[in-house]
Scaffold this active site. Structure first.
Site, PDB file in Angstrom:
ATOM      1  CG  ASN A 153      -0.344  -0.457   2.472  1.00 31.63           C
ATOM      2  OD1 ASN A 153       0.198  -1.568   2.550  1.00 31.63           O
ATOM      3  ND2 ASN A 153      -0.394   0.379   3.488  1.00 31.63           N
ATOM      4  CB  CYS A 326       0.204  10.594  13.545  1.00 30.53           C
ATOM      5  SG  CYS A 326       0.831  12.019  14.394  1.00 30.53           S
TER       6      CYS A 326
HETATM    7  N1  PLP Z   1      -4.713  -4.390   3.260  1.00 30.40           N
HETATM    8  C1  PLP Z   1      -4.108  -3.406   2.577  1.00 30.40           C
HETATM    9  C2  PLP Z   1      -2.872  -3.708   1.773  1.00 30.40           C
HETATM   10  C3  PLP Z   1      -4.627  -2.117   2.606  1.00 30.40           C
HETATM   11  O1  PLP Z   1      -4.024  -1.139   1.941  1.00 30.40           O
HETATM   12  C4  PLP Z   1      -5.804  -1.867   3.371  1.00 30.40           C
HETATM   13  C5  PLP Z   1      -6.347  -0.491   3.482  1.00 30.40           C
HETATM   14  O2  PLP Z   1      -5.642   0.474   3.395  1.00 30.40           O
HETATM   15  C6  PLP Z   1      -6.406  -2.938   4.063  1.00 30.40           C
HETATM   16  C7  PLP Z   1      -5.831  -4.188   3.975  1.00 30.40           C
HETATM   17  C8  PLP Z   1      -7.637  -2.751   4.884  1.00 30.40           C
HETATM   18  O3  PLP Z   1      -8.770  -2.608   4.067  1.00 30.40           O
HETATM   19  P1  PLP Z   1     -10.098  -1.900   4.639  1.00 30.40           P
HETATM   20  O4  PLP Z   1      -9.811  -0.433   4.689  1.00 30.40           O
HETATM   21  O5  PLP Z   1     -11.158  -2.251   3.647  1.00 30.40           O
HETATM   22  O6  PLP Z   1     -10.373  -2.494   5.978  1.00 30.40           O
END
Ligand code: PLP
Length: 385
Positions: A153, A326
């Site tokens: 992410n 943070c």
């Molecule tokens: N896994 C990854 C790689 C993510 O980027 C995110 C959200 O940012 C999540 C899981 C969690 O998803 P959700 O926001 O639908 O709970």
């Protein structure tokens, strides 16, 4: 001032066709999908059509798609569900993951540790990728699950999922991939990838928040996380969020139509990186040498406080983010970037830019301009401070 959004990995705007599908469902298809009367069956039809749409996007069978309340729940379901399935059956009490996972995986693993499960966190190299050899070494006879994300992410770096799947299959260990940041940005074929579980989240795909799905390969033994009614073939009880799920289905359809736009998105990302590297000294792209999803770039700006740059850009109308959390006023450097070997001050000086389907070349030019001015300003004031 016009605000421009470059934070699509945090969440995406709901696409017009998705909004239309959600609103029409909310307004007209209000039945409970478990009811046997006309209203219930109308909801059930829309629910199952959405399941087929999402299954088609990932090349799964519709029965292998379980709807959840988001990516976090899907990750928890795979990790906690698998650990619970394995323990009583085979006494397996070991899980392997990586140091760069989303907190939805890392915190679920921490919980497993509190429950007496051993957890191995594989390191990554400077490029942000695990070494499959490390996975081979980490596997034990008691390993219940391997969980490695598809795309990160913060950096967009892609892990060698097919290779990982070959290793886990040989070892007879189920494999979960967090695909939340890959879906819609890469072609996803769960059969070709060879995964047993694949987590997805609707709000990263131009659909509403609070809706997700977990692909569970047919034949994999699995214990649910929640207990209640017989929804989702006993794998996830609770009355389904039919309008949200219908939106997810429409978004899956949109994702397959917009796959042709991804090369253009990659060219905009390239344009942004080139402009920054050419015009701003003391910058570099984190994870640049690795395969990455086309929309994400993570750039360090030496000597800059990332949070200050996010705020400076916001004041100029550009929404971007840092990967850091943070907590109690202290900015913790990103665990992803520090795992890649960045010193804390460089990790704190890093910013994530994540593009979406509606960003334009002009917006990228304007962002590069704003970055040049903001970084120069922040560097000037830090010299005088
Ligand atoms: N896994 C990854 C790689 C993510 O980027 C995110 C959200 O940012 C999540 C899981 C969690 O998803 P959700 O926001 O639908 O709970």
């Amino acid at each position: 001032m016009r605000h421009v959004y470059f934070d699509h990995n945090a969440t995406t705007p709901v696409a017009p066709q998705v909004l239309e599908a959600v609103v029409s469902c909310l307004g007209q298809t209000y039945g409970n999908a478990s009811s046997i009367h006309y209203f219930g069956q109308a909801a059930k039809q829309r629910l199952e059509a959405a399941r087929r749409q999402l299954a088609a996007l990932i090349h799964a069978n519709a029965t292998e798609v379980v709807f959840t309340a988001g990516g976090t729940e899907s990750d928890n379901m795979a990790l906690l569900g698998m650990a619970r399935t394995a323990r009583p059956v085979s006494g397996r009490r070991h899980v392997i993951t990586t140091a760069i996972e989303h907190p939805a995986v890392l915190a679920a693993c921490a919980q497993l540790e509190r429950e007496g499960v051993a957890v191995t966190r594989l390191p990554v190299g400077a490029a942000g990728v695990i070494d499959p050899g490390d996975l081979r070494t980490a596997l034990r006879p008691e390993t219940a699950l391997v969980s490695v994300m598809h795309a990160n992410n913060e950096t967009g770096v892609i892990q060698p999922v097919e290779e990982i799947a070959r290793i886990t299959r040989e070892a007879g260990v189920p494999f979960h991939a967090d695909g939340v940041q890959a879906l819609g940005k890469l072609p996803v074929d769960v059969k070709a990838l060879g995964v047993d579980f694949y987590s997805m989240s609707a709000h990263k795909l131009y659909a509403p928040k609070g809706v997700g799905a977990l692909y569970i390969r047919k034949g994999v033994r699995f214990s649910p996380l929640l207990f209640g009614g017989h929804h989702e073939r006993d794998r996830r009880p609770g009355t389904e969020n039919v309008p949200g799920i219908v939106g997810f289905g429409a978004a899956a359809e949109l994702a397959s139509q917009s796959a042709d736009d991804l090369p253009q998105m990659a060219s905009f990302r390239q344009k942004l990186e080139q402009a920054v590297l050419d015009r701003i000294p003391g910058t570099g792209v984190n994870g640049a040498g690795s395969p990455r999803v086309p929309n994400t770039t993570n750039i360090y700006f030496n000597g800059i406080d990332g949070e200050a740059l996010v705020i400076a850009l916001d004041l100029r109308g550009f929404a971007v983010s840092t990967g850091s959390a943070c907590s109690s006023g202290a900015v913790t450097p990103s665990h992803v970037l520090t795992a890649m070997g960045l010193p804390p001050e460089r990790a704190r000086a890093s910013i994530r830019f994540s593009l979406g389907l509606s960003n334009t070349a002009e917006q990228v030019d304007a962002l590069a301009e704003a970055l040049e001015e903001s970084v120069a300003h922040l560097r000037r004031i830090s010299v005088h401070a």
